[in-house]
Design an enzyme around this catalytic site. Structure first.
Site, PDB file in Angstrom:
ATOM      1  N   CYS A 162       0.838  -1.197   0.000  1.00  0.00           N
ATOM      2  CA  CYS A 162       0.000   0.000   0.000  1.00  0.00           C
ATOM      3  C   CYS A 162       0.873   1.248   0.000  1.00  0.00           C
ATOM      4  O   CYS A 162       1.998   1.232   0.509  1.00  0.00           O
ATOM      5  CB  CYS A 162      -0.904   0.055   1.241  1.00  0.00           C
ATOM      6  SG  CYS A 162      -2.088  -1.285   1.383  1.00  0.00           S
ATOM      7  N   ASP A 163       0.319   2.326  -0.543  1.00  0.00           N
ATOM      8  CA  ASP A 163       0.987   3.623  -0.432  1.00  0.00           C
ATOM      9  C   ASP A 163      -0.071   4.716  -0.468  1.00  0.00           C
ATOM     10  O   ASP A 163      -1.038   4.624  -1.230  1.00  0.00           O
ATOM     11  CB  ASP A 163       1.983   3.847  -1.564  1.00  0.00           C
ATOM     12  CG  ASP A 163       2.819   5.088  -1.314  1.00  0.00           C
ATOM     13  OD1 ASP A 163       3.762   5.005  -0.499  1.00  0.00           O
ATOM     14  OD2 ASP A 163       2.506   6.138  -1.897  1.00  0.00           O
ATOM     15  N   SER A 164       0.114   5.724   0.369  1.00  0.00           N
ATOM     16  CA  SER A 164      -0.865   6.810   0.472  1.00  0.00           C
ATOM     17  C   SER A 164      -0.218   8.158   0.178  1.00  0.00           C
ATOM     18  O   SER A 164       0.942   8.402   0.537  1.00  0.00           O
ATOM     19  CB  SER A 164      -1.477   6.852   1.874  1.00  0.00           C
ATOM     20  OG  SER A 164      -2.154   5.658   2.181  1.00  0.00           O
ATOM     21  N   GLY A 199      -2.995   3.600  -2.861  1.00  0.00           N
ATOM     22  CA  GLY A 199      -2.841   2.526  -3.834  1.00  0.00           C
ATOM     23  C   GLY A 199      -2.712   1.191  -3.147  1.00  0.00           C
ATOM     24  O   GLY A 199      -2.144   1.097  -2.047  1.00  0.00           O
TER      25      GLY A 199
END
Length: 478
Positions: A162-164, A199
């Site tokens: 995940c990436d924010s 994501g």
């Protein structure tokens, strides 16, 4: 047995969201160089990083993290599959029974069947303290065939990256890292509205299939004063979170409203993740491994009284076992570690081994041992040892060869020491990858007894040193 999930992130909020939803993931930090990953992806598209929109950026980084951890588990699988040599199993409680000190007939064993002294290949081996102990020796390849572990399962494990990022006035915000950057951003955010994008990338290790998706939500902030900002920064919370704010922490009171997925604001969208998992043919409920209302396992300190770092998270399989030997042991599924040796390139003789100076907060903190820890749900002892030794000491599986193991079996709990050599022409550069070590060093083999050793290591070291020398000699003759 549930299908294990591996979270390619050390984010405590992401882990807490999953835990509250019934999933305790194994944490495996990706160590991705995020700016380099974005530069590479932008170059492949023929654009600059600034020309990538926020959705593209979070998707690129989410997949980069998931793929890095996927490769790390491929390396673990390859090192496990190529293991050679023998596994020796010792039964210290049965030795005590033979001496008339205890009755172990009713003690359950991880392997199920009771120990039958009448059948080969059980032998009596005298240890360095003069005690006779029942032992079994078998090819390590047999063990791998019987205990396929995570990396040979028919489904899973599922690796989640995940990436924010936060989008405000057309600008993408990641983690501010510094007080100055956080202060500037928070002033811009006061009374403003932005978008939080996260994501997601999910990889099924068994099939190699990949599913991707992004969540986003509109976030409306209340107005906050300079005093509010300074006090918020003083908590430390906004420095290492995307957009410099959190919904579930101190910053939550300054969020007036959210339009969209609230879990995505925290860093992992449960509805989106459920849909991605479903596309891989896995039911969401197959991932549940935490009972409703179940609290996190006991901490790893072993009663040391020293508080572990707040970033230290529990893994599936963490917890203490009350053993018939009278002690508590760490690891609900047992535990394992890697004893890695380096050989002289000319003589082939063992020159040094990797040792871990244990963090002060851990059980027997301040002593020296080998990197290792609790076996996660579904893992084989070798897989667990390779994962833990990388996490704690940067022992890279692709640079070593497993040449044997030693399992001390206490019935419902066991510890496996995995013997390994650096591959010829390869170099392992040990370092502390997490907070469980004060230092990691190559220690000359003759100097190991001079260190303040973990109790079990002090007892086992003479036989371990002898076996390492014998394994090196056998390699020279082959």
């Amino acid at each position: 047995m549930s299908i294990p999930m591996i979270l390619a992130s050390k984010s405590q909020p992401r882990r807490d969201v999953l835990y509250a939803a019934g999933i305790c993931p194994t944490i495996r930090v990706s160590h991705v160089d995020e700016p380099a990953a974005l530069e590479k992806a932008a170059a492949e598209r023929g654009v600059t990083v600034d020309q990538l929109n926020v959705e593209q950026r979070v998707m690129i980084l989410a997949e980069a993290k998931a793929q890095a951890v996927h490769q790390a588990y491929r390396d673990v699988a390859d090192a496990t599959a190529s293991a050679t040599g023998e596994r020796v199993i010792a039964y210290p409680l049965q030795a005590a029974e033979l001496r008339g000190e205890m009755n172990v007939a009713d003690i359950p064993r991880q392997s199920g069947a009771p120990l039958d002294y009448s059948k080969a290949p059980i032998a009596m081996t005298r240890d360095f303290s003069g005690v006779d102990m029942p032992t079994v020796t078998e090819p390590i390849s047999n063990v791998i065939a019987m205990q396929p572990g995570l990396t040979r399962a028919s489904s899973g494990p599922l690796i989640v990256g995940c990436d924010s990022m936060f989008l405000l006035d057309g600008e993408c915000y990641g983690k501010p890292h510094s007080v100055e950057v956080a202060r500037e951003r928070l002033r811009r955010m006061s009374g403003a509205t932005g978008e939080l994008w996260t994501g997601h990338c999910v990889i099924d290790f068994a099939s190699g299939r990949v599913e991707r998706g992004a969540s986003h939500a509109v976030v409306r902030f209340g107005e906050f004063s300079d005093r509010d900002i300074e006090r918020y920064i003083a908590t430390g919370e906004p420095l290492e979170v995307a957009g410099s704010f959190t919904l579930e922490g101190f910053g939550g009171a300054f969020i007036d409203g959210i339009d969209g997925d609230p879990h995505g604001i925290i860093g992992i969208s449960l509805p989106l993740l459920r849909r991605l998992v479903g596309k891989l043919g896995v039911d969401w409920t197959d991932l549940w491994n935490v009972a409703r209302g179940e609290s996190a396992p006991e901490d790893k300190t072993g009663g040391s009284g020293v508080v572990p770092p707040k970033e230290n998270v529990h893994q599936p399989g963490d917890g203490w076992i009350d053993c018939a030997c009278g002690r508590k042991h760490w690891g609900l599924n047992g535990a394992s570690g890697v004893l890695l040796a380096r050989r002289d390139p000319k003589s082939g003789e063992v020159t040094s081994v990797v040792m871990q100076h244990r963090a002060a907060w851990s059980a027997e903190g301040g002593t020296w041992g080998i990197p290792g820890g609790a076996t996660a749900n579904g893992e084989s002892p070798i897989e667990g040892a390779l994962r833990e030794s990388y996490e704690e000491a940067n022992i890279t599986p692709e640079d070593i060869e497993v040449v044997g193991s030693y399992r001390e079996d206490h019935g419902p709990w066991a510890y496996t020491t995995v013997f390994a050599f650096e591959k010829p022409g390869h170099r392992v550069v040990p370092r502390a990858n997490d907070d469980e070590s004060m230092e990691i060093e190559w220690v000359p083999i003759d100097e190991v007894p001079d260190r303040k050793l973990l109790t079990a290591m002090r007892t086992d070291w003479p036989r371990f040193a002898e076996r390492l020398h014998a394994l090196a000699a056998a390699a020279r003759c082959s």
